[in-house]
Write an enzyme that holds these catalytic residues in place. Structure first.
Site, PDB file in Angstrom:
ATOM      1  N   ASN A 274       0.855  -1.199   0.000  1.00  0.00           N
ATOM      2  CA  ASN A 274       0.000   0.000   0.000  1.00  0.00           C
ATOM      3  C   ASN A 274       0.885   1.241   0.000  1.00  0.00           C
ATOM      4  O   ASN A 274       2.105   1.145  -0.054  1.00  0.00           O
ATOM      5  CB  ASN A 274      -0.941  -0.038   1.208  1.00  0.00           C
ATOM      6  CG  ASN A 274      -0.172  -0.126   2.496  1.00  0.00           C
ATOM      7  OD1 ASN A 274       0.597   0.746   2.833  1.00  0.00           O
ATOM      8  ND2 ASN A 274      -0.353  -1.239   3.220  1.00  0.00           N
TER       9      ASN A 274
ATOM     10  N   PRO B 109      -3.038 -12.214  10.536  1.00  0.00           N
ATOM     11  CA  PRO B 109      -3.507 -11.990  11.916  1.00  0.00           C
ATOM     12  C   PRO B 109      -3.774 -10.507  12.123  1.00  0.00           C
ATOM     13  O   PRO B 109      -3.118  -9.667  11.498  1.00  0.00           O
ATOM     14  CB  PRO B 109      -2.321 -12.450  12.770  1.00  0.00           C
ATOM     15  CG  PRO B 109      -1.141 -12.456  11.857  1.00  0.00           C
ATOM     16  CD  PRO B 109      -1.657 -12.684  10.477  1.00  0.00           C
TER      17      PRO B 109
HETATM   18  O1  PMT Z   1       3.283   5.899   6.484  1.00  0.00           O
HETATM   19  P1  PMT Z   1       2.735   7.240   6.051  1.00  0.00           P
HETATM   20  O2  PMT Z   1       2.876   7.443   4.565  1.00  0.00           O
HETATM   21  O3  PMT Z   1       3.294   8.364   6.857  1.00  0.00           O
HETATM   22  O4  PMT Z   1       1.159   7.206   6.302  1.00  0.00           O
HETATM   23  C1  PMT Z   1       0.674   7.134   7.603  1.00  0.00           C
HETATM   24  C2  PMT Z   1      -0.541   6.189   7.721  1.00  0.00           C
HETATM   25  C3  PMT Z   1      -1.704   6.776   6.936  1.00  0.00           C
HETATM   26  C4  PMT Z   1      -0.201   4.801   7.171  1.00  0.00           C
HETATM   27  C5  PMT Z   1      -0.859   6.091   9.252  1.00  0.00           C
HETATM   28  O5  PMT Z   1      -1.178   7.366   9.735  1.00  0.00           O
HETATM   29  C6  PMT Z   1      -1.997   5.119   9.517  1.00  0.00           C
HETATM   30  O6  PMT Z   1      -3.165   5.449   9.431  1.00  0.00           O
HETATM   31  N1  PMT Z   1      -1.672   3.830   9.839  1.00  0.00           N
HETATM   32  C7  PMT Z   1      -2.609   2.742  10.041  1.00  0.00           C
HETATM   33  C8  PMT Z   1      -3.002   2.143   8.711  1.00  0.00           C
HETATM   34  C9  PMT Z   1      -3.956   0.981   8.856  1.00  0.00           C
HETATM   35  O7  PMT Z   1      -3.585  -0.135   8.613  1.00  0.00           O
HETATM   36  O8  PMT Z   1      -5.113   1.315   9.357  1.00  0.00           O
HETATM   37  P2  PMT Z   1      -6.353   0.257   9.605  1.00  0.00           P
HETATM   38  O9  PMT Z   1      -7.490   1.129   9.983  1.00  0.00           O
HETATM   39  O10 PMT Z   1      -6.502  -0.635   8.445  1.00  0.00           O
HETATM   40  O11 PMT Z   1      -5.874  -0.598  10.823  1.00  0.00           O
HETATM   41  C10 PMT Z   1      -6.140  -0.228  12.180  1.00  0.00           C
HETATM   42  C11 PMT Z   1      -4.985  -0.599  13.058  1.00  0.00           C
HETATM   43  O12 PMT Z   1      -4.825  -2.031  13.077  1.00  0.00           O
HETATM   44  C12 PMT Z   1      -3.652  -0.028  12.644  1.00  0.00           C
HETATM   45  O13 PMT Z   1      -2.972   0.383  13.796  1.00  0.00           O
HETATM   46  C13 PMT Z   1      -2.942  -1.188  11.980  1.00  0.00           C
HETATM   47  O14 PMT Z   1      -1.527  -1.093  12.161  1.00  0.00           O
HETATM   48  C14 PMT Z   1      -3.511  -2.390  12.732  1.00  0.00           C
HETATM   49  N2  PMT Z   1      -3.611  -3.636  11.943  1.00  0.00           N
HETATM   50  C15 PMT Z   1      -4.332  -3.676  10.801  1.00  0.00           C
HETATM   51  C16 PMT Z   1      -4.467  -4.870  10.130  1.00  0.00           C
HETATM   52  C17 PMT Z   1      -3.839  -6.024  10.645  1.00  0.00           C
HETATM   53  N3  PMT Z   1      -3.928  -7.186  10.020  1.00  0.00           N
HETATM   54  N4  PMT Z   1      -3.140  -5.950  11.775  1.00  0.00           N
HETATM   55  C18 PMT Z   1      -3.020  -4.775  12.445  1.00  0.00           C
HETATM   56  O15 PMT Z   1      -2.363  -4.708  13.487  1.00  0.00           O
END
Ligand code: PMT
Length: 395
Positions: free
Chosen positions: A209, A302
């Site tokens: 991504n 996971p």
């Molecule tokens: O890296 P940059 O270019 O600076 O951009 C920053 C960012 C937009 C990536 C950052 O600010 C951000 O939003 N990161 C989280 C991205 C994400 O995966 O969001 P999510 O809403 O899909 O997931 C929620 C949380 O669960 C996140 O903390 C993620 O790390 C975690 N996760 C998600 C999926 C997974 N299988 N395992 C996880 O631990």
């Protein structure tokens, strides 16, 4: 706060305001802060080495090649100091530092210095207004150098205008404030993730991504500046004075987090973790076939954050997740913080080009597990990081 083990490296350049730094050194001495002084050769036209040596109770460094030890001074002085202050800073020295010129001991140290730098300029008002000088100052500000703007008034050169060194009290308070800030996370271990995970399909292709890793890196750097022991687990390449663990896939990221979990105090998941990975990785490059369609089978990764929160049943650690949404940001974030079970969730809108993925800035809302919310206006990722960390440790 104990200031006894803190060292301020003061760089003095060739300006009439150099004499005022004697008073500043005395103030640091009274507060118990160790001061090391490095002068440009021109600074010694305005203040003597002996005066500075007596006040700081340390050797005063000027000559670049006066090496007494195996480690050159521009490296050892940079390593020892907690903060570097350059005051008064001439237009010449500021411009050299902005452009990576290292032609004397002071500018060489500045070039090797990766911690907090504070610059208090003093110069003629026309030099202050010079476009090259202004551009060099903006360049340094964008890299995190803090400037203490000069005051307006009567200048030693006979002009009246902006260019006088700001007050010694202002310089002193700014440095002390930073030293206090640099202790805020002392004794804490902060583990941060950053970057998009890389889920390989075959030796040449992968699913990932747009995450650049900048947000997580900014948090890690800020936590380090606040005195924490930091581990950054990332899919990107960064150079940093703290521990970096490079990973590719979600599974590798989870393993690295598991290794750090027990000893951590705060975990911040800024990485964009892929929800799915390829079911059957092909060890050989997949060949093009005559078929019009290719179906890739994916399996769920996971949920690392959720599993970490499940492991933190006794709530000894602060666990922070991020929430990247392209629509209904707060609605989705409220659901996500409950589902994942983390202490805080940082919601950001990744449909905007000026914040979120890959940009220098971000604008976020912090949600806490008790339903509280705090919006942080758009700002650099570095400032947002500071606001997030201060919020979660003061709550
Ligand atoms: O890296 P940059 O270019 O600076 O951009 C920053 C960012 C937009 C990536 C950052 O600010 C951000 O939003 N990161 C989280 C991205 C994400 O995966 O969001 P999510 O809403 O899909 O997931 C929620 C949380 O669960 C996140 O903390 C993620 O790390 C975690 N996760 C998600 C999926 C997974 N299988 N395992 C996880 O631990």
């Amino acid at each position: 706060m104990s200031l006894q083990d803190k060292t301020v490296l003061i760089g003095i350049t060739g300006g009439i305001a150099a004499y005022k730094i004697c008073e500043l050194i005395r103030k640091f001495q009274k507060a118990g802060v160790n001061t090391k002084i490095v002068c440009t050769p021109n600074a010694l036209n305005f203040v003597t080495k002996l005066t500075l040596q007596n006040l700081s109770k340390n050797q005063v460094y000027v000559e670049e090649f006066d090496v007494k030890d195996w480690k050159p001074e521009h490296i050892s002085l940079a390593d020892e100091a907690d903060v570097m202050l350059i005051a008064p800073a001439t237009a010449n020295t500021i411009s050299k530092i902005a452009n990576g010129i290292a032609d004397n001991l002071l500018t060489s140290i500045a070039c090797a210095f990766s911690k907090k730098m504070i610059i208090a300029p003093a110069m003629n008002c026309n030099m202050w207004n010079n476009q090259s000088v202004a551009e060099n100052i903006s360049k340094l500000k964008s890299r995190g150098v803090e400037f203490l703007e000069p005051d307006t008034g009567f200048l030693a050169c006979g002009y009246t205008g902006k260019g006088r060194l700001c007050s010694i009290d202002k310089i002193y308070n700014t440095v002390l404030e930073f030293l206090e800030y640099s202790q805020k996370l002392a004794g804490k271990k902060v583990v941060v993730t950053s970057g998009g995970t890389i889920e390989e399909i075959d030796p040449v292709r992968y699913i990932s991504n747009y995450s650049s890793g900048k947000m997580g890196f900014a948090i890690a750097k800020t936590a380090y500046n606040m005195g924490a022991e930091v581990v950054l687990i990332t899919t990107k390449n960064f150079g940093a004075p703290f521990k970096i663990v490079n990973v590719k896939s979600a599974i590798q990221m989870q393993n690295a987090l598991d290794d750090e979990f027990e000893t951590s105090d705060i975990i911040i998941m800024a990485a964009a973790v892929a929800d799915y990975r390829v079911k059957n990785y092909s060890a050989q490059k997949l060949k093009k076939t005559s078929d019009e369609e290719l179906v890739l089978e994916l399996v769920k990764n996971p949920d690392i954050l959720q599993e970490l929160c499940n492991k933190n049943q006794n709530k000894e650690k602060i666990i922070v997740g991020f929430c990247a949404e392209s629509e209904n940001l707060l609605e989705n974030a409220k659901e996500k913080i409950i589902k994942k079970g983390c202490d805080y969730l940082i919601a950001n809108d990744i449909s905007r080009k000026d914040i979120g993925f890959s940009s220098e800035d971000n604008e976020v809302t912090i949600l806490d597990k008790n339903g509280g919310m705090k919006h942080l206006d758009k700002n650099s990722k570095s400032i947002i990081s500071r606001q997030i960390l201060e919020y979660i440790i003061h709550e």
